[in-house]
Design an enzyme around this catalytic site. Sequence first.
Site, PDB file in Angstrom:
ATOM      1  N   ARG A   1      -2.513 -19.759   8.248  1.00  0.00           N
ATOM      2  CA  ARG A   1      -4.018 -19.231   8.433  1.00  0.00           C
ATOM      3  C   ARG A   1      -3.703 -17.601   9.277  1.00  0.00           C
ATOM      4  NH1 ARG A   1      -5.316 -21.750   5.065  1.00  0.00           N
ATOM      5  NH2 ARG A   1      -6.552 -23.591   5.226  1.00  0.00           N
TER       6      ARG A   1
ATOM      7  N   GLN B   1     -12.035 -14.298   6.030  1.00  0.00           N
ATOM      8  CA  GLN B   1     -12.032 -14.697   4.559  1.00  0.00           C
ATOM      9  C   GLN B   1     -13.082 -14.468   4.039  1.00  0.00           C
ATOM     10  OE1 GLN B   1      -7.608 -16.229   4.136  1.00  0.00           O
ATOM     11  NE2 GLN B   1      -9.215 -17.333   3.062  1.00  0.00           N
TER      12      GLN B   1
ATOM     13  N   ASN C   1      -1.542 -28.821  -2.996  1.00  0.00           N
ATOM     14  CA  ASN C   1      -0.888 -27.495  -3.441  1.00  0.00           C
ATOM     15  C   ASN C   1      -0.099 -26.962  -2.369  1.00  0.00           C
ATOM     16  OD1 ASN C   1      -2.435 -27.183  -1.155  1.00  0.00           O
ATOM     17  ND2 ASN C   1      -4.059 -25.906  -2.196  1.00  0.00           N
TER      18      ASN C   1
ATOM     19  N   HIS D   1      -6.142 -14.761  -0.835  1.00  0.00           N
ATOM     20  CA  HIS D   1      -5.730 -16.352  -0.444  1.00  0.00           C
ATOM     21  C   HIS D   1      -5.537 -17.078  -1.803  1.00  0.00           C
ATOM     22  CE1 HIS D   1      -6.423 -19.831   2.290  1.00  0.00           C
ATOM     23  NE2 HIS D   1      -5.628 -20.138   1.580  1.00  0.00           N
TER      24      HIS D   1
HETATM   25  P1  NDP Z   1       1.486 -30.476   7.509  1.00  0.00           P
HETATM   26  O1  NDP Z   1       0.224 -31.015   8.484  1.00  0.00           O
HETATM   27  O2  NDP Z   1       2.011 -31.223   6.745  1.00  0.00           O
HETATM   28  O3  NDP Z   1       2.254 -29.818   8.486  1.00  0.00           O
HETATM   29  C1  NDP Z   1       1.876 -28.893   9.658  1.00  0.00           C
HETATM   30  C2  NDP Z   1       3.144 -28.956  10.419  1.00  0.00           C
HETATM   31  O4  NDP Z   1       2.572 -28.276  11.641  1.00  0.00           O
HETATM   32  C3  NDP Z   1       3.466 -30.144  10.903  1.00  0.00           C
HETATM   33  O5  NDP Z   1       4.839 -30.617  11.009  1.00  0.00           O
HETATM   34  C4  NDP Z   1       2.731 -30.255  12.581  1.00  0.00           C
HETATM   35  O6  NDP Z   1       3.623 -30.960  13.524  1.00  0.00           O
HETATM   36  C5  NDP Z   1       3.060 -28.775  12.724  1.00  0.00           C
HETATM   37  N1  NDP Z   1       2.440 -28.353  14.138  1.00  0.00           N
HETATM   38  C6  NDP Z   1       1.194 -28.349  14.365  1.00  0.00           C
HETATM   39  N2  NDP Z   1       0.902 -27.607  15.606  1.00  0.00           N
HETATM   40  C7  NDP Z   1       2.073 -27.218  15.761  1.00  0.00           C
HETATM   41  C8  NDP Z   1       2.407 -26.533  16.999  1.00  0.00           C
HETATM   42  N3  NDP Z   1       1.512 -26.038  17.788  1.00  0.00           N
HETATM   43  N4  NDP Z   1       3.655 -26.132  17.243  1.00  0.00           N
HETATM   44  C9  NDP Z   1       4.583 -26.533  16.247  1.00  0.00           C
HETATM   45  N5  NDP Z   1       4.376 -27.286  15.034  1.00  0.00           N
HETATM   46  C10 NDP Z   1       3.096 -27.685  14.820  1.00  0.00           C
HETATM   47  O7  NDP Z   1       0.433 -29.326   6.706  1.00  0.00           O
HETATM   48  P2  NDP Z   1       0.914 -28.487   5.621  1.00  0.00           P
HETATM   49  O8  NDP Z   1       2.358 -28.154   5.759  1.00  0.00           O
HETATM   50  O9  NDP Z   1       0.557 -29.384   4.294  1.00  0.00           O
HETATM   51  O10 NDP Z   1       0.032 -27.320   5.723  1.00  0.00           O
HETATM   52  C11 NDP Z   1       0.264 -26.257   6.910  1.00  0.00           C
HETATM   53  C12 NDP Z   1      -0.870 -25.233   6.925  1.00  0.00           C
HETATM   54  O11 NDP Z   1      -0.821 -24.456   5.851  1.00  0.00           O
HETATM   55  C13 NDP Z   1      -2.177 -26.009   6.788  1.00  0.00           C
HETATM   56  O12 NDP Z   1      -2.593 -26.400   8.138  1.00  0.00           O
HETATM   57  C14 NDP Z   1      -3.200 -24.976   6.048  1.00  0.00           C
HETATM   58  O13 NDP Z   1      -3.543 -23.979   7.223  1.00  0.00           O
HETATM   59  C15 NDP Z   1      -1.909 -24.041   5.239  1.00  0.00           C
HETATM   60  N6  NDP Z   1      -2.252 -24.018   3.932  1.00  0.00           N
HETATM   61  C16 NDP Z   1      -2.558 -22.917   3.372  1.00  0.00           C
HETATM   62  C17 NDP Z   1      -2.524 -22.968   1.984  1.00  0.00           C
HETATM   63  C18 NDP Z   1      -2.816 -21.712   1.366  1.00  0.00           C
HETATM   64  O14 NDP Z   1      -3.217 -21.626   0.148  1.00  0.00           O
HETATM   65  N7  NDP Z   1      -2.277 -20.346   1.604  1.00  0.00           N
HETATM   66  C19 NDP Z   1      -2.878 -24.257   1.250  1.00  0.00           C
HETATM   67  C20 NDP Z   1      -2.372 -25.250   1.967  1.00  0.00           C
HETATM   68  C21 NDP Z   1      -2.188 -25.132   3.426  1.00  0.00           C
HETATM   69  P3  NDP Z   1       3.715 -32.569  13.483  1.00  0.00           P
HETATM   70  O15 NDP Z   1       3.148 -33.002  12.197  1.00  0.00           O
HETATM   71  O16 NDP Z   1       5.070 -32.847  14.022  1.00  0.00           O
HETATM   72  O17 NDP Z   1       2.902 -32.994  14.678  1.00  0.00           O
END
Ligand code: NDP
Length: 391
Positions: A285, A314, A147, A333
């Site tokens: 989140r 939530q 998603n 959500h």
């Molecule tokens: P990904 O794992 O593809 O991307 C997360 C990114 O965050 C990565 O690029 C990671 O860095 C980066 N990151 C992690 N920690 C840090 C930090 N401290 N500072 C800077 N960058 C950071 O996840 P998605 O894009 O698929 O999803 C992101 C978030 O969205 C999920 O964790 C979830 O909480 C939320 N989500 C919400 C949904 C909703 O329905 N609202 C549905 C799906 C997800 P790197 O990989 O470079 O280490």
Amino acid sequence: MAKILIVLYPDPVTGYPPVYARDSIPVIASYPGGATVPSPKAIDFVPGQLLGSVSGGLGLKDWLESEGHSVVITSDKEGPDSVFERELPDADIVISQPFWPAYLTAERIDKAKNLQLVITAGIGSDHTDLNAANARGITVAEVTYSNSISVAEHTVMQVLVLVRDFVTQHTIAVDGGWNIADAVERSYDLEGMRVGVFAAGRIGRAVIERLAPFGVRLSYTDRFRLPQEYEERYGLTFHESIQDLVKEIDVLTVHAPLTEETRGLLNDELLATMPRGAYIVNPARGAIADRDAIVRALESGHLAGYAGDVWDPQPAPADHPWRTMPHNAMTTHTSGTSLSGQARYAAGTREVLEDWFSGAPIRPEYLIVEGGSYRGTGAHSYAQQPTQAAV
Ligand code: NDP
């Protein structure tokens, strides 16, 4: 044979839908970067129908029961007398969704003596205590990418809703008014604005790619820098930290996972460094933002608007201040649980179950923890020492 406990959000208050707004959904063949969509051997549901609620049951019940497993599907998950608490002790598999999370704390995992597999039907397994799962050798899997585009579209929508001030204008129309000046006194074009993306993972990059055609100036921060060719394609400026990023932007979108590093990051101190009149859209989140700091910044006029679809906790209580704070465009959500997204994460959940029952490996991009350590996507996203990102 296994006992499978599935926790899903309740059906619509008017009952499970007999008919839908559309007759079908487009067939998506693959995700950006060539990742494949879920590919179970079969599905027992009609894509586009409501699968995330109790009666939809992720389209799993008939199949699981025909294989001899026992299935409990419930939305009742709060308190010691809830169905979830009562059924957990002898459950082999627990499935839930971030939208209506069955929080698997260390205490609950301790009570669940038979638990071997936890599946997040969606993305984001922070509602499961992953260290406790590791300690017990429980496998945790989620349906990576299912998603991500749904959330990216919702993000773009909420950016536009805030900047154009859609909610005010729609309310005037519904209320029978025609007060143009009232409708536009907070309405701007997105074109030319500076948009900062916090975390350029799957969702963050999809937001970048969708916002670029609006003629915005894009910047981002992440733990790893994106390839130069990608930065050039979208005119991206990289910042080393979120502190640097937020100083010179008009819109901030948030796409980092909730970790100890990101919890409470959007606090008074950080917000004060953003230009007056900035907007924030956070579909990652709720706990990444300090609840009361956001309210204060909106009430003082420092922030021009806040939107997103994630709350802490939530479901949010009825008196959660984000429901009524000024200039909010919050949704519950929902961004990742469009009917289109549901079809994909239901299929992905079935794929994980098929692999589990047949003893086949779960594909690495769906794995979070396995055999006592972080694996696959989990090794990258949740472990303390991340590995280099792939675009
Ligand atoms: P990904 O794992 O593809 O991307 C997360 C990114 O965050 C990565 O690029 C990671 O860095 C980066 N990151 C992690 N920690 C840090 C930090 N401290 N500072 C800077 N960058 C950071 O996840 P998605 O894009 O698929 O999803 C992101 C978030 O969205 C999920 O964790 C979830 O909480 C939320 N989500 C919400 C949904 C909703 O329905 N609202 C549905 C799906 C997800 P790197 O990989 O470079 O280490």
